[in-house]
Design an enzyme around this catalytic site. Structure first.
Site, PDB file in Angstrom:
ATOM      1  N   LEU A 116     -21.960  -3.541  -0.528  1.00 26.64           N
ATOM      2  CA  LEU A 116     -22.434  -4.919  -0.376  1.00 26.64           C
ATOM      3  C   LEU A 116     -21.356  -5.785   0.263  1.00 26.64           C
ATOM      4  CD1 LEU A 116     -24.084  -5.299  -3.887  1.00 26.64           C
ATOM      5  CD2 LEU A 116     -25.106  -4.454  -1.771  1.00 26.64           C
ATOM      6  N   LEU A 153     -12.938  -9.353  -3.634  1.00 26.92           N
ATOM      7  CA  LEU A 153     -11.567  -9.851  -3.745  1.00 26.92           C
ATOM      8  C   LEU A 153     -11.491 -11.153  -2.957  1.00 26.92           C
ATOM      9  CD1 LEU A 153      -8.535  -9.813  -4.284  1.00 26.92           C
ATOM     10  CD2 LEU A 153      -8.285  -8.166  -2.422  1.00 26.92           C
ATOM     11  N   TRP A 195       0.820  -1.211   0.000  1.00 25.09           N
ATOM     12  CA  TRP A 195       0.000   0.000   0.000  1.00 25.09           C
ATOM     13  C   TRP A 195       0.856   1.263   0.000  1.00 25.09           C
ATOM     14  CZ3 TRP A 195      -4.578  -0.144  -1.787  1.00 25.09           C
ATOM     15  CH2 TRP A 195      -5.342  -1.310  -1.668  1.00 25.09           C
ATOM     16  N   ILE A 206      -9.368 -15.047  -2.719  1.00 24.69           N
ATOM     17  CA  ILE A 206      -8.279 -15.942  -3.121  1.00 24.69           C
ATOM     18  C   ILE A 206      -8.473 -17.275  -2.420  1.00 24.69           C
ATOM     19  CG2 ILE A 206      -5.769 -16.293  -3.034  1.00 24.69           C
ATOM     20  CD1 ILE A 206      -5.599 -13.155  -3.019  1.00 24.69           C
TER      21      ILE A 206
END
Length: 452
Positions: free
Chosen positions: A452, A171, A41, A173
């Site tokens: 959401l 997102l 980040w 994984i």
């Protein structure tokens, strides 16, 4: 935990690394993960922890679209990028399976979101959606989907400043591949694809603290079926209370009490749309919808049954005075022999003209009028959700929710939701919480987005 606490924790982590000459082997797995996230980040256009914002606005100026790289970012050899066509059965099925088996679970691995195909059609296909913004990673040899990230178009308004943007979500994984550092590359790739469409800003949220939240809200829960929630371990029996007392505490009236409350139809869209837009202007962070987006998010379509529920109140002159909506997203219950699913309703957007006669939102009379009206409306929404076989009703401390949460017996949850802006620097926005993370009924929230 607030921003300052996380900044201090990261500072201690950096000091520990310095003392050990950068040797990460002396860090715990959790500390290593935190440091890797921090390193990533630090390279992105996001606000830093404890950054003093002197002027709000974009961090990086827009680039020329032709200067954005054309090729996807490289993956490890065993993986390949795949644009997911969720209009076809197999790709939608693969996304459905990946998220249902690997997306967010609670800390005890007792509950997991149970996404439906109808929910994905609603969440991922608003007006203007683009297939290339549904990004998957498959195993090259087997074709198995092991990672996914999505973006949908939105228009954001931050303290009156409007910008074309996207909302990043889902997102995910595969659990067995979380050491492969796929998250940063997924974020970089979705950013590239969005930039290719001349969009340079994004809104996203996370339960974890990253650099640096623009707002933080708390999850709250209102039991609708306390007995089932107790059976599955979602809630506990308080000390000095009996089950009978708890059932009585959370019992709702048999039917809604607000006169004229009814399901919203297409004929109501113009009135509800105008009411909603006027109401939202009180908040400092909002998404603005055009009429087609409003229809999608609040009426759904034939592909999205049993997902979104919207209601209006119309006065004797035919004017829409109130609008309220909620959506359904159940939990799968893991390791329980009696119950397999927990029905969950989520408060979405609402609006009321109850305080429109007052210029100052915080005028005591205006506040009391709105508090009374919202309490009536959301109480009825809980009744409607119960009748739809939902077991608990969730809300954040965003919007004007702090006015009614306590009166309607919403309890504070363990989780917090942090909101982030990509490539936009702004001062923090109140999330409806006091310094000690209690409901802030006095100041409420200036955060008007529901994700959401």
């Amino acid at each position: 935990m607030g921003d300052s606490g996380d900044a201090q924790k990261m500072q201690r982590l950096l000091e520990m690394l310095a003392l050990n000459s950068g040797d990460m082997s002396k860090l715990t797995q959790q500390q290593r993960k935190a440091f890797e996230e921090y390193k990533f980040w630090k390279t992105q256009p996001v606000a830093r922890f404890d950054e003093k914002v002197e002027e709000e606005g974009p961090i990086n100026p827009p680039r020329r679209v032709e200067d954005v790289r054309d090729e996807p970012y490289p993956l490890l050899e065993e993986f390949e990028w795949r644009t997911m066509d969720i209009t076809t059965g197999q790709d939608l099925e693969d996304v459905f399976v990946l998220l249902n088996e690997n997306y967010i679970e609670d800390k005890d691995s007792t509950f997991r979101f149970n996404y439906t195909r109808e929910f994905f059609n609603w969440a991922l296909k608003p007006p203007g959606w683009r297939k290339e913004w549904h990004v998957g990673v498959r195993v090259r040899q087997s074709g198995r989907l092991v990672a996914f990230i999505s973006a949908v178009p939105t228009t954001l308004e931050v303290r009156g400043r409007e910008m074309k943007s996207v909302e990043i979500n889902f997102l995910c994984i595969h659990k067995k591949l979380r050491s492969k550092r796929l998250a940063p590359i997924l974020i970089k790739e979705i950013t590239r694809r969005v930039n290719k469409c001349d969009i340079w800003h994004a809104l996203y949220s996370a339960g974890i603290v990253l650099p640096s939240p623009i707002s933080t809200c708390r999850y709250t829960h209102r039991p609708l079926n306390w007995s089932k929630l107790f059976d599955v371990g979602f809630t506990a029996l308080p000390a000095n209370a009996t089950k009978t007392q708890m059932l009585a505490k959370y019992t709702l009236p048999k039917k809604p009490l607000v006169e004229g409350l009814r399901p919203m139809t297409d004929a109501d869209v113009d009135g509800a749309f105008d009411l909603f837009n006027r109401y939202q202007k009180r908040f400092e962070l909002i998404q603005t919808f055009d009429k087609s987006e409003f229809r999608h998010w609040f009426l759904g379509n034939e592909e999205t049954p049993s997902v979104i529920y919207s209601y209006v109140v119309q006065n004797s002159e035919g004017k829409i005075t109130d609008f309220v909506s909620f959506y359904s997203l159940p939990f799968t219950i893991l390791k329980n022999p009696l119950h397999k699913e927990l029905g969950i309703g989520y408060l979405f957007y609402y609006a009321s003209d109850a305080d429109f006669d007052y210029e100052d939102r915080y005028d005591p009379t205006a506040t009391e009028l709105l508090r009374k009206r919202l309490t009536q409306l959301i109480n009825d929404v809980c009744i409607l959700a119960r009748d739809l076989k939902m077991d608990v009703f969730n809300a954040l401390t965003s919007q004007d929710n702090a006015l009614f949460l306590e009166d309607l017996k919403f309890g504070p949850g363990d989780g917090f939701l942090n909101f982030y802006l990509f490539n936009y620097r702004a001062n923090p926005i109140r999330g409806g919480l006091t310094e000690d993370k209690k409901f802030d009924a006095k100041n409420r929230s200036n955060q008007g987005v529901v994700m959401l």
